[in-house]
Design an enzyme around this catalytic site. Structure first.
Site, short mmCIF file in Angstrom:
data_model
loop_
_atom_site.label_atom_id
_atom_site.label_comp_id
_atom_site.label_asym_id
_atom_site.label_seq_id
_atom_site.Cartn_x
_atom_site.Cartn_y
_atom_site.Cartn_z
N ASP A 115 86.47 -0.02 -85.51
CA ASP A 115 86.19 1.24 -84.86
C ASP A 115 84.66 1.42 -84.93
OD1 ASP A 115 86.63 4.11 -84.19
OD2 ASP A 115 85.99 4.43 -86.25
N ASP A 117 82.52 4.89 -84.51
CA ASP A 117 81.97 6.08 -85.16
C ASP A 117 82.55 6.27 -86.56
OD1 ASP A 117 80.39 7.57 -82.95
OD2 ASP A 117 82.26 6.90 -82.01
N ALA A 256 86.42 24.20 -77.27
CA ALA A 256 84.95 24.07 -77.30
C ALA A 256 84.53 22.72 -77.88
CB ALA A 256 84.34 25.21 -78.10
N VAL A 260 82.45 19.56 -76.06
CA VAL A 260 81.16 18.97 -76.45
C VAL A 260 81.26 17.45 -76.61
CG1 VAL A 260 80.31 21.10 -77.49
CG2 VAL A 260 81.32 19.36 -78.95
N HIS A 261 82.46 16.98 -76.94
CA HIS A 261 82.64 15.51 -77.02
C HIS A 261 82.80 14.92 -75.61
CE1 HIS A 261 82.86 14.95 -81.35
NE2 HIS A 261 83.63 16.03 -81.43
N ASP A 398 88.11 4.86 -89.58
CA ASP A 398 87.97 6.01 -90.48
C ASP A 398 89.02 7.08 -90.23
OD1 ASP A 398 86.51 6.52 -87.92
OD2 ASP A 398 86.24 8.49 -88.82
N1 LIG Z 1 87.76 14.60 -77.04
C1 LIG Z 1 87.44 14.54 -78.33
N2 LIG Z 1 86.62 13.56 -78.74
C2 LIG Z 1 86.32 13.51 -80.03
C3 LIG Z 1 86.79 14.44 -80.95
N3 LIG Z 1 86.32 14.13 -82.16
C4 LIG Z 1 85.55 13.03 -81.99
N4 LIG Z 1 85.52 12.68 -80.71
C5 LIG Z 1 84.82 11.56 -80.08
O1 LIG Z 1 85.62 10.43 -80.29
C6 LIG Z 1 84.81 9.30 -80.49
C7 LIG Z 1 85.22 8.64 -81.78
O2 LIG Z 1 84.96 7.30 -81.62
P1 LIG Z 1 85.56 6.16 -82.58
O3 LIG Z 1 84.54 5.08 -82.50
O4 LIG Z 1 85.67 6.71 -83.92
O5 LIG Z 1 86.85 5.74 -81.97
C8 LIG Z 1 83.36 9.78 -80.51
O6 LIG Z 1 82.78 9.49 -79.26
C9 LIG Z 1 83.46 11.27 -80.67
O7 LIG Z 1 82.44 11.92 -79.99
C10 LIG Z 1 87.64 15.48 -80.49
O8 LIG Z 1 88.13 16.32 -81.25
N5 LIG Z 1 87.95 15.47 -79.18
MG LIG Z 2 85.81 6.55 -85.95
#
Ligand SMILES: Nc1nc2c(ncn2[C@@H]2O[C@H](COP(=O)(O)O)[C@@H](O)[C@H]2O)c(=O)[nH]1
Ligand SMILES: [Mg+2]
Length: 553
Positions: A115, A117, A256, A260-261, A398
């Site tokens: 993975d 992040d 919200a 933002v993601h 993670d």
């Molecule tokens: N739509 C959402 N995206 C989310 C959320 N929390 C995190 N994120 C995004 O997911 C990926 C995680 O990546 P990985 O490498 O761990 O698979 C990262 O881009 C975050 O910005 C959420 O609640 N909703």
């Molecule tokens: Mg991750």
């Protein structure tokens, strides 16, 4: 668990010797009582011997039993005055160690999946503030929450990983291994609820099946911002004496945060100031290169968009000595926007992504090329294309549900990456923590004995007084242990009493091994066999014989 067993034995011995000392002092603690009024050490010794005889011959009355527990308690309190030497000798756990739930042979692993992040990439706490601020601004500007919410600040010290938000009752909860609410781990807004308030809302501390349906798990570092924002908004409504439905607050905050993601606001924010958010890490590169040199296959599978991963990887690895090539050469397959956890159960096709034009190709993906990037997809197609067999694949991640549950159910091996582990092990290694835990166990044992005295004695004054004192002492030890971790919710892996949390339960369920960061694997031979330690003990009736019994043979 071995150290605890050892500690317990040492402390039992310790207790045995201290009983005499404390008795000769004529009792310790809250004043002299008739049953501890002893005129001389000789008299104390005689009385104690008489007691022991009576215990041995089984002729102990209920009052005698309580008196005996009182003596043991007084003696224990004497031993609480300083940290016993025996306790200092207990071996320390390695904060960077790899901990094993299911046996794992690295020599049989041919494929390593990662993975991105919070697994390969690690972020500073400034990222949680960024997400919090962006989501807060959306709530005020778009969802018309009061302007005053713009003044809220992310409080890094408030949440821990693995909490649950109860959408029905508006409480943020920490649960233990058995799904019961931690007595000091239930918050309404930013206020801790008392045990009485918990019982008023939930009936008991145990979360039933129906109540569990209303819980939203906050299982990764990204969720810290969400936990904090939900609590701050709830607190705002409480302070302003406004009526609200806890479910709507969850929906709005969640909407919200999603925005933002999904909009890329977070990703662009990070890349615009990577020094502030991203932690550079040359060691992870060493680990990946070592795997490649050993002939292993490597793949990256992330929910993030490609440009974000590319920017982050370049930044993290740019200073690494002798690294002239692109990070892409490390991986056989790169999959972005994978949509985990649905990836593991859906039938979405893979699409080939053009990094130059930011578009998806229309041709069917029936092979993976290391110089290409793929979007979306599903486990079924992944296995068809790669022909990789489940048990030869290990996936590092993670997130409990996005990275560990799906792969584990699909037959892959799993490695959980939990950064907090290092800090928590450091605390657990401290003598002061172990001391509080030992105290807790001693008190717990005495309480057990006291509760076991027959019912008729349970209304007596001596019984009630002792009960109160033991409970008070136990609570002190519990709060001391908790305060060494997070002051609101205590440790991630442990309850305030030093047992496993619900988060631990899930890690136990879905992670074959767990460690604080992937490069910890560099500390072990690449063909290492990881075994479950002999002394892991979940069920109270299981006895594990410590190896030290054979030490002197
Ligand atoms: N739509 C959402 N995206 C989310 C959320 N929390 C995190 N994120 C995004 O997911 C990926 C995680 O990546 P990985 O490498 O761990 O698979 C990262 O881009 C975050 O910005 C959420 O609640 N909703
Ligand atoms: Mg991750």
């Amino acid at each position: 668990m071995a150290p605890f067993l050892r500690l317990r034995t040492s402390l039992n011995v310790l207790q045995g010797t201290i009983i005499f000392r404390s008795r000769t002092l004529g009792g310790f603690g809250r004043g002299v009582r008739s049953y501890t009024a002893i005129s001389s050490p000789e008299q104390a010794l005689l009385k104690l011997e008489e007691e022991i005889r009576r215990i041995q011959t089984g002729k102990l009355s209920q009052d005698d039993e309580i008196v005996q527990i009182r003596h043991q308690f007084d003696a224990a309190k004497q031993s609480f005055l300083s940290i016993p030497e025996a306790l200092k000798g207990i071996p320390k756990m390695n904060p960077e160690g790899i901990y094993v739930n299911k046996n794992l042979r690295l020599d049989s692993i041919q494929v390593y999946g990662f993975d991105y992040d919070y697994t390969l990439a690690h972020y500073s706490s400034a990222l949680q503030s960024l997400i919090y601020d962006l989501a807060k601004a959306h709530m005020v500007n778009e969802l018309k929450y009061p302007e005053i919410c713009m003044k809220f600040k992310y409080d890094q010290s408030f949440p821990i990983r693995g909490l649950y938000y109860d959408k029905k009752n508006g409480c943020l909860l920490k649960l233990d291994f058995f799904g019961s609410i931690e007595p000091d781990g239930c918050y309404f807004g930013r206020r801790k609820l008392s045990k009485e308030e918990i019982v008023e809302i939930y009936g008991t501390r145990h979360i039933g099946r129906d109540q569990a349906r209303c819980l939203a798990g906050l299982m990764d570092f990204f969720c810290f911002s969400e936990a904090c924002l939900i609590s701050d908004i709830v607190q705002y409504f409480v302070d302003a004496k406004l009526e609200f439905d806890a479910c709507y607050i969850y929906e709005d905050v969640n909407r919200a945060i999603q925005l933002v993601h999904r909009s890329g606001l977070v990703h662009r924010g990070i890349l615009s100031d990577p020094h502030r958010y991203l932690v550079k890490n040359g060691q992870v590169l060493r680990f990946l290169r070592m795997l490649r040199d050993k002939g292993k296959k490597l793949f990256l599978m992330t929910n993030s968009p490609y440009y974000f991963v590319d920017g982050g990887m370049r930044f993290m690895l740019e200073d690494s000595i002798g690294y002239g090539n692109s990070w892409r050469e490390l991986f056989d397959v790169v999959i972005a926007k994978a949509n985990k956890p649905e990836f593991y159960t859906s039938e979405h096709p893979f699409r080939c992504y053009d990094t130059r034009t930011d578009t998806l190709a229309f041709t069917k993906v029936d092979a993976f090329h290391s110089d290409k990037v793929y979007y979306h997809g599903c486990l079924k197609s992944f296995l068809q294309i790669t022909k990789w067999k489940g048990p030869e694949v290990i996936y590092f991640g993670d997130h409990l549900f996005s990275d560990l549950r799906g792969p584990s159910k699909a037959g892959w091996r799993t490695a959980a990456i939990i950064r907090e582990l290092e800090h928590e092990i450091d605390i657990q290694n401290e003598d002061s923590y172990r001391f509080e835990q030992a105290k807790f166990h001693i008190i717990q044992e005495l309480l057990g004995k006291l509760h076991a005295t027959v019912a008729s004695s349970q209304g007596s004054k001596t019984y009630l007084l002792l009960l109160d004192e033991l409970n008070e002492e136990r609570q002190k030890a519990r709060l001391m242990m908790k305060s060494m971790f997070n002051k609101n919710f205590g440790a991630t892996f442990l309850t305030d009493t030093g047992q496993e949390s619900a988060f631990s339960y899930h890690i136990h369920q879905y992670a074959d091994v767990y460690t604080s960061k992937p490069e910890n694997f560099l500390l072990y031979p690449p063909e290492a066999w990881f075994h479950v330690t002999y002394d892991v003990k979940i069920m109270p009736h299981h006895v594990k014989v410590p190896s030290r019994f054979f030490e002197n043979r």
